[in-house]
Scaffold this active site. Structure first.
Site, PDB file in Angstrom:
ATOM      1  N   HIS A   1      -0.652  -7.942   3.272  1.00 37.56           N
ATOM      2  CA  HIS A   1      -0.596  -8.527   4.615  1.00 37.56           C
ATOM      3  C   HIS A   1      -1.718  -8.043   5.528  1.00 37.56           C
ATOM      4  O   HIS A   1      -1.934  -8.627   6.585  1.00 37.56           O
ATOM      5  CB  HIS A   1       0.771  -8.265   5.267  1.00 37.56           C
ATOM      6  CG  HIS A   1       1.058  -6.833   5.572  1.00 37.56           C
ATOM      7  ND1 HIS A   1       1.634  -5.970   4.663  1.00 37.56           N
ATOM      8  CD2 HIS A   1       0.869  -6.112   6.695  1.00 37.56           C
ATOM      9  CE1 HIS A   1       1.780  -4.792   5.209  1.00 37.56           C
ATOM     10  NE2 HIS A   1       1.325  -4.841   6.443  1.00 37.56           N
TER      11      HIS A   1
ATOM     12  N   GLN B   1      -6.762  -0.781   5.265  1.00 32.90           N
ATOM     13  CA  GLN B   1      -7.418  -1.304   6.465  1.00 32.90           C
ATOM     14  C   GLN B   1      -8.868  -1.715   6.211  1.00 32.90           C
ATOM     15  O   GLN B   1      -9.537  -2.178   7.136  1.00 32.90           O
ATOM     16  CB  GLN B   1      -7.389  -0.238   7.567  1.00 32.90           C
ATOM     17  CG  GLN B   1      -5.994   0.177   8.005  1.00 32.90           C
ATOM     18  CD  GLN B   1      -5.324  -0.868   8.864  1.00 32.90           C
ATOM     19  OE1 GLN B   1      -5.966  -1.778   9.377  1.00 32.90           O
ATOM     20  NE2 GLN B   1      -4.019  -0.750   9.044  1.00 32.90           N
TER      21      GLN B   1
ATOM     22  N   ALA C   1       0.815  -1.213   0.000  1.00 29.17           N
ATOM     23  CA  ALA C   1       0.000   0.000   0.000  1.00 29.17           C
ATOM     24  C   ALA C   1       0.850   1.265   0.000  1.00 29.17           C
ATOM     25  O   ALA C   1       0.430   2.296  -0.526  1.00 29.17           O
ATOM     26  CB  ALA C   1      -0.946  -0.002   1.203  1.00 29.17           C
TER      27      ALA C   1
ATOM     28  N   CYS D   1       4.300   1.692  11.685  1.00 25.49           N
ATOM     29  CA  CYS D   1       5.090   2.591  10.851  1.00 25.49           C
ATOM     30  C   CYS D   1       5.697   3.738  11.652  1.00 25.49           C
ATOM     31  O   CYS D   1       6.634   4.387  11.203  1.00 25.49           O
ATOM     32  CB  CYS D   1       4.231   3.153   9.714  1.00 25.49           C
ATOM     33  SG  CYS D   1       3.579   1.879   8.616  1.00 25.49           S
TER      34      CYS D   1
ATOM     35  N   THR E   1       9.357  -6.843 -13.031  1.00 23.88           N
ATOM     36  CA  THR E   1       8.717  -8.157 -13.066  1.00 23.88           C
ATOM     37  C   THR E   1       7.825  -8.362 -11.851  1.00 23.88           C
ATOM     38  O   THR E   1       8.264  -8.193 -10.710  1.00 23.88           O
ATOM     39  CB  THR E   1       9.783  -9.269 -13.101  1.00 23.88           C
ATOM     40  OG1 THR E   1      10.617  -9.086 -14.243  1.00 23.88           O
ATOM     41  CG2 THR E   1       9.136 -10.642 -13.148  1.00 23.88           C
TER      42      THR E   1
END
Length: 384
Positions: free
Chosen positions: A181, A159, A51, A308, A219
């Site tokens: 995740h 979220q 994200a 974070c 890739t």
């Protein structure tokens, strides 16, 4: 994922041999699974590393592409750090950015947003569910407003995707960021929804082979894309059940804590929120004291603070934005409840929380003053 790490190892962008075809087929299947979860066309899904990259691509990409005529971007003060930092980069490039304040319940003021849109506004970026306090913004209203004013609307839905029903068409969303995740998929993969009609143009952040519609060269890691697609498929199947379970566990946790601990604040709107993210504030428990108890809390909840920004000793800027004083912002803990959380873990966490808050308050002379009816804010402290 494992077969594509061991047996099917072809480059999904190589169309001259069978190995590439196998990987490409798996990648496109995953792209459709992501698209189905948010009501998009598979051709509108761009695979990214997560994200954070998706948010950078959306905010910087739209602003720069339309920058010759439109030099204004709108966001809120409670966005994820990667959105705020992207906006600061744009400011250094000469763009004008409006950082909207939020109300004390964490929700954006729609009238203020409408007044802030200018003829040269290219993008509004507002997250769907806040990653710290769990409030759910009126995304549908924002989307309609932006569409009526000819402004692109981006939402960081890391979220929200897989946790609440979302349709990019019904909500008039032009760009949406997705994290792997956050929906129990692998780390290091995400997606960006980029609307085709009406078409949204982006300036790519990186140059290269022109993969992903030329918007994200490089890739695509097939195993990670397959994992993200599988996680989206599971989320679509389990979403209703997960929401009922998480809502019940959240209510159980909050009821247990608030019934045993006086002066507890649930930050953010009590109704317009996602139940899996709850930040509570306990008065008169200092940061130093609270940190000694955090080991117990983090055993049974997803995290104590936003990962974070957890390395910083500064109070949460999200809590400060909703009007929390610095001492209250320092006395807050975020509880995360997910698909695999159990009642036993919730009860254990509540019991530990209650025990340690009582213990910390017994150590705090400020709590004694509060019980005596003294307004701590009215005291003029002196240094010796």
């Amino acid at each position: 994922m494992l077969p594509y790490q061991v047996n099917f190892y072809g480059n999904p962008h190589s169309r001259t041999h069978a190995y590439g075809w196998e990987s490409e087929s798996a990648m496109e299947r995953a792209r459709k699974q992501v698209a189905d979860l948010i009501g998009a066309d598979p051709r509108e899904i761009i695979f990214t590393s997560g994200a954070t990259e998706s948010n950078n691509m959306a905010v910087k990409g739209v602003a720069r592409f339309y920058g010759l005529k439109k030099r204004h971007v709108i966001t809120t003060q409670t966005e994820h750090k990667c959105v705020l930092d992207s906006c600061r980069v744009l400011e250094s490039e000469g763009f004008s950015v409006t950082y909207l304040p939020v109300q004390t319940n964490g929700l954006v003021d729609m009238e203020l947003l409408e007044k802030s849109i200018r003829p040269d506004t290219s993008l509004v970026s507002i997250m769907t569910i806040n990653n710290e306090i769990g409030v759910k913004q009126p995304i549908g209203d924002i989307g309609r407003l932006c569409r009526s004013r000819g402004v692109f609307f981006h939402t960081d839905a890391a979220q929200a995707v897989g946790k609440i029903p979302l349709s990019v068409t019904e909500l008039n969303i032009d760009l949406m960021s997705v994290s792997g995740h956050k929906i129990y998929g692998p780390k290091g993969v995400g997606a960006l929804f980029v609307r085709r009609r009406p078409r949204v143009r982006l300036e790519p952040l990186q140059s290269g082979g022109g993969q992903e519609r030329g918007l994200r060269s490089g890739t695509v890691p097939t195993p990670l894309a397959v994992g993200l697609g599988a996680a989206c498929a599971v989320a679509q199947t389990e979403m209703e059940y997960d929401h009922r379970k998480i809502s019940a566990l959240a209510q159980r946790l909050i009821q247990k804590i608030t019934s045993e601990i006086p002066d507890v604040i649930l930050n953010g709107d009590a109704e317009k929120r996602y139940p899996g993210t709850n930040t509570t504030t306990t008065t008169t428990t200092t940061t130093t004291m609270r940190s000694r108890a955090n080991t117990f809390f983090s055993l049974m909840v997803n995290d104590v603070v936003n990962a974070c920004t957890s390395a910083s000793l500064e109070p949460s800027y999200v809590l400060r934005a909703i009007g929390a004083d610095e001492d209250l912002a320092h006395s807050s803990i975020r509880f995360g409840i997910g698909r695999f959380t159990t009642e036993e873990e919730v009860d254990y966490t509540a019991q530990k929380c209650i025990h340690h808050v009582h213990r910390l308050r017994e150590m705090s002379p400020l709590w004694e003053m509060v019980q005596e009816g003294i307004d701590i804010k009215s005291i003029k402290w002196t240094q010796h």
